[in-house]
Structures are given as structure tokens and as C-alpha cells.
Design an enzyme around this catalytic site. Structure first.
Site, mmCIF file in Angstrom:
data_model
loop_
_atom_site.group_PDB
_atom_site.id
_atom_site.type_symbol
_atom_site.label_atom_id
_atom_site.label_comp_id
_atom_site.label_asym_id
_atom_site.label_seq_id
_atom_site.Cartn_x
_atom_site.Cartn_y
_atom_site.Cartn_z
ATOM 1 N N ASP A 294 46.746 6.557 -21.750
ATOM 2 C CA ASP A 294 45.649 7.497 -22.016
ATOM 3 C C ASP A 294 45.066 8.026 -20.710
ATOM 4 O O ASP A 294 45.186 7.407 -19.662
ATOM 5 C CB ASP A 294 44.544 6.829 -22.835
ATOM 6 C CG ASP A 294 43.913 5.654 -22.112
ATOM 7 O OD1 ASP A 294 44.660 4.883 -21.477
ATOM 8 O OD2 ASP A 294 42.683 5.506 -22.161
ATOM 9 N N GLU A 295 44.420 9.154 -20.811
ATOM 10 C CA GLU A 295 43.602 9.725 -19.738
ATOM 11 C C GLU A 295 44.319 9.739 -18.380
ATOM 12 O O GLU A 295 43.755 9.377 -17.353
ATOM 13 C CB GLU A 295 42.275 8.964 -19.626
ATOM 14 C CG GLU A 295 41.420 9.111 -20.876
ATOM 15 C CD GLU A 295 40.143 8.308 -20.810
ATOM 16 O OE1 GLU A 295 39.103 8.799 -21.282
ATOM 17 O OE2 GLU A 295 40.179 7.163 -20.318
#
Length: 492
Positions: A294-295
């Protein structure tokens, strides 16, 4: 005036409240297998102060034949019988029995009922982030106790992030030697030895919970860069919109995200991935290994797709099921069967639904963790001292309850939904008291959504808030320091 519903959370699939006198717990005996007997005796002692000696009155048994994790509970003045289709089902029946115990004048009693119950979803999880703030083994055990009491069966441990690496690995000792000592705002860090981790896994298993460990990558890896700088890129600070700016080679104690990345084109990176997940697989009996994904704002989309494809293949080759946050669903080379975890909003934005469907398209399934409903680190009220507000502001208990998993991602059939997970990120959470203050009572909403049928006479906000209020005395007796939210009519 309608009768007040029994304080049962999650609400059972079927319940028949019968006429007649209640069962008197005073002097009741117990016949049960040792694990179920221990669980019920602990509940009864905490709630009532009574001991349950061996004898007649309450019978707890396992009898094959029903759906996995299901149970039947029958209570009358003459006795109580809980029958589980398996050991997990019996455990959940015991939790329901504990919630049924109530004061009846000067005695403790259980009302006459018949409950037939089974879960809606196979995966009913909570996540504890131990990277932003480290939480020791007793705290994790206490969290397991709390979650299991609500029929949660998965504990997702977020074991690494920019702030620290939290698990001893003998193949890569520098991870804990040089990258585990710090946490957010300069708090003391820490890590689990392999014996600590085995103890957590065993304690979870004794509560019929599976541990899903996560090493987050290729982003969220600043701590890795301290231990093995040769496989990490320099921080990309222009993606940071708030929070402290990281410095290459120095521990990070801020809360910014998205700035770190492993070197995607370096074969030494994939040697590292193989080492850490091979050792994690040996330590973890459960089927899932989470690799984050993620991210990764400091990684190009092409490099991100390359990395998550190779990382998922490493885990699949170890005989485990890869699991990743929903962004990884954009990669066409993702290992078939990879499980996705959706953390977008209840009303999705951007490409999150497309990414979530990507897992199902490749034979995987999706766990739903919509941030504006079940992220337990969000403030429960605007004036709450702990928590964050980035997921559409404070998340009330009503908002945590008022969503339907099958309606979140268009085009994702219900049989592609593995379950529901309520994450607790710990930027503001340093103690068990902090955990209780944010988790309760909203964990009860996530538990009911994951367990109970989608519809029914008691599957309403008004019923739920009343039933939660009725659990206040039980939670207090179990040592849970829950906030008395004004949304709930608490029983005293």
C-alpha cells in the site's frame, strides 16, 4: 412497548426466546471438554464471582455435522446444553452463553432460549499495528481475548513499517538489531523474539484465531533501509503532504507515508524478500502471509507492479496464500489466488474498486476494511482525545454499523468476499487502555457485520445500540475500559 432485545453481539442467525423460568447458575455443575470448560469458568467467574464445579446442569459438547464454526445453544430451567459443530463453534457458543448471563433478583440466571448460529463470512478479523507503537505480548494476548469474545477469528499483525521492524529473523538479524528501537514520536520500540511470536500464535489458536503476519513492502520500508541500506531507495520527500520529513540513514519517528521504497530492479531485494517470507512461513501455521503493497507513492506504477508480482510469487512458492492491500490488484502479474484487502471508503473513490476486483479476476478473494467504517483508529467523536480523522472525519458507532459488505465494490460477487477486518493503526495508540478507548464499542459493529446475516428483525441500528448497551456490565467485569459513547443506552 417492544421488549428489549437480549444483549447478544454479534446477533445469532436464529434465536427463539421461550416462556418459562430461567436457569439458575447458583450451584450449577459443568460437564465439558477442558478448553471449553476453562473458557466458560473464566467468563462466569468474571461476570458473577461464581465457580462452576464439575457436575450436572451445563453440558458443552462437540458433535460433527453442522457448518464450520456453528453451534446450537439450548437453555431452560432444567439445564443448558451448547453443542458445537467443531471446537470453534463450541467456543462461540460459550461466548453467547456468557452474554446471556444476567441478574435476576439476588441470583445469576440464563433466560430460556434456543439459539442456532453460524457465521456469514469465514474471515472475521482485526488488525493490530505494532510498528507505529510497539505492543508487548501481554497486550496482544489481551487484545486476542477481547476480539475472540465477539467471534473474531483472525488477528492480522502489522509487523513492519517506516518506524520499526518488530520480529526477530535469524536470516536477517540486522532488522531487529538496528531497526526496532524506535516508534512514533520517539516512543520506545521493541520486537518479538521468535519464541514471543510462537506464543502469540499459540494463544490465538487457543482462542480459535489465526494470525496473519504482515511485512509491508515495497513502501513503508524506511526501517528496512536502516538495516540493509543496499536494497532501499533514498526517501522521496516530495510525496509527503504532512508529517515529519525522513532523513536517509536515521530512524523515522514521524507519521508521514509513501516516501520509502525498496530497490525494485535489484536482485538483492528479492533475495531479501525470499529470506524474510521463508522464515515467516516457517513460524506461521496459518495459510496467509501479508506483504502490504500500500501507499507506495515513491515507486512508479510499473516498478510497483513488477515488485508485487514477484513478491506474491515468492509467497505462493512457499505454499502460502499471498495477501496484499488493494493497490496490488492493479498488477496483472499478481500470483493467482492472492487475497486483496480493500481499505477504500464505503463509497469508493478513484480506482480502488477496479483494483479490488483484480484479485477476484485472478482467482483470489477480497477482505473488506473500508476505512470510514471499520478503521478503529479513527476518532469515535470529534472531541475524542485519541485517533485520526482523515477517513471522512470521526467515525461514529452508527456509521461503523451502517454499511453492507456486498454493496461496497460494484461487480464483486458476495462469494468473492472472504470477510471483514477492522484495522487498528497505532499512530496515537501506545497502551492497552488506548486500544480499548478506540476499539470499543466499534469492534462490536465490525464483528456483527462479519458474523450475522445481512438482514433480520434485530439487524438494525436501534437494536444494535441497545444490545451493545446491555454488554456494558460484561465488558466492565472483563476489564475492558470502553468509552461510554452517548450513542448507546448503557445498562448499569
Amino acid at each position: 412497548m417492544a421488549p428489549v432485545p437480549l444483549p447478544l453481539v454479534p446477533f445469532p442467525a436464529h434465536i427463539d426466546v421461550r416462556r418459562g423460568p430461567a436457569f439458575d447458575l447458583s450451584g450449577a455443575g459443568l460437564s465439558a471438554d477442558p478448553d471449553a470448560a476453562t473458557a466458560l469458568r473464566s467468563l462466569v467467574a468474571a461476570r458473577t464471582g461464581l465457580d462452576l464445579p464439575d457436575g450436572d446442569g451445563i453440558v458443552l459438547t462437540v458433535q460433527d455435522g453442522g457448518p464450520a464454526e456453528s453451534y446450537v445453544l439450548e437453555a431452560a430451567a432444567t439445564g443448558i446444553r451448547v453443542t458445537g459443530a467443531d471446537a470453534a463453534g463450541l467456543h462461540y457458543g460459550v461466548q453467547t452463553l456468557g452474554q446471556l448471563i444476567r441478574r435476576d433478583g439476588d441470583r445469576w440466571a440464563v433466560p430460556p432460549v434456543r439459539v442456532e448460529d453460524a457465521p456469514r463470512f469465514a474471515y472475521r478479523g482485526v488488525m493490530l499495528d505494532v510498528a507505529r507503537h510497539f505492543h508487548d505480548v501481554p497486550t496482544v494476548r489481551a487484545y486476542i481475548d477481547r476480539a475472540a469474545s465477539l467471534k473474531v477469528n483472525v488477528l492480522h499483525l502489522h509487523l513492519s513499517d517506516d518506524q520499526g521492524w518488530r520480529l526477530e529473523l535469524r536470516s536477517r538479524p540486522e532488522l531487529t538489531a538496528t531497526a526496532s528501537a524506535t516508534a512514533v514520536d520517539g516512543a520506545e520500540g521493541g520486537f518479538y523474539t521468535q519464541d514471543d511470536y510462537r506464543a502469540i500464535v499459540a494463544y490465538a489458536a487457543s482462542h480459535h484465531m489465526t494470525v496473519v503476519p504482515e511485512f509491508d513492502m515495497p513502501g513503508h520500508t524506511h526501517a528496512v533501509s536502516l538495516a540493509y541500506p543496499g536494497i532501499a531507495e533514498a526517501p522521496v520527500t516530495d510525496v509527503i503532504t504532512e508529517g515529519a520529513i525522513p532523513v536517509e540513514g536515521e530512524p523515522y519517528t514521524g507519521t508521514a507515508v509513501g516516501f520509502s521504497s525498496l530497490r525494485v530492479h535489484d536482485e538483492a531485494t528479492y533475495a531479501f524478500v525470499r529470506d524474510v517470507f521463508a522464515e515467516l512461513a516457517e513460524l506461521t501455521p496459518g495459510p496467509w502471509l501479508h506483504f502490504g503493497g500500500d501507499e507506495s507513492h515513491g515507486t512508479t506504477p510499473e516498478d510497483f507492479a513488477r515488485f508485487v508480482s514477484r513478491a506474491s510469487a515468492v509467497i505462493a512458492d512457499l505454499g502460502k496464500t499471498p495477501m496484499a492491500w488493494h493497490e496490488a490488484g492493479a498488477a496483472t502479474g499478481l500470483a493467482p489466488g492472492t487475497v486483496g484487502q480493500y481499505w477504500g471508503f464505503v463509497t469508493p473513490v478513484d480506482a480502488a474498486p477496479q483494483h479490488a476486483r483484480g484479485f477476484a479476476d485472478r482467482g483470489g478473494r477480497v477482505v473488506l476494511s473500508p476505512a470510514d467504517a471499520v478503521y478503529l483508529d479513527m476518532k469515535p467523536t470529534d472531541d475524542a482525545p485519541l485517533g485520526l480523522t482523515w477517513a471522512n472525519g470521526a467515525t461514529s458507532l452508527e456509521r461503523a454499523y451502517s454499511w453492507e459488505p456486498a454493496d461496497v465494490v460494484d461487480g464483486l460477487p458476495e462469494d468473492a468476499i472472504l470477510g471483514v477486518e477492522a484495522p487498528l493503526w497505532t499512530e496515537t495508540v501506545a497502551t492497552l487502555a488506548d486500544i480499548d478507548a478506540l476499539v470499543f464499542p466499534r469492534i462490536a459493529a465490525a464483528a456483527e457485520i462479519a458474523w450475522s446475516p445481512a438482514t433480520g428483525a434485530e439487524r438494525t441500528w436501534e437494536s444494535f445500540r441497545t444490545r451493545v448497551g446491555g454488554l456494558g456490565p460484561l465488558w466492565t467485569s472483563l476489564g475492558v475500559r470502553f468509552p461510554a459513547l452517548a450513542e448507546v443506552p448503557w445498562t448499569t
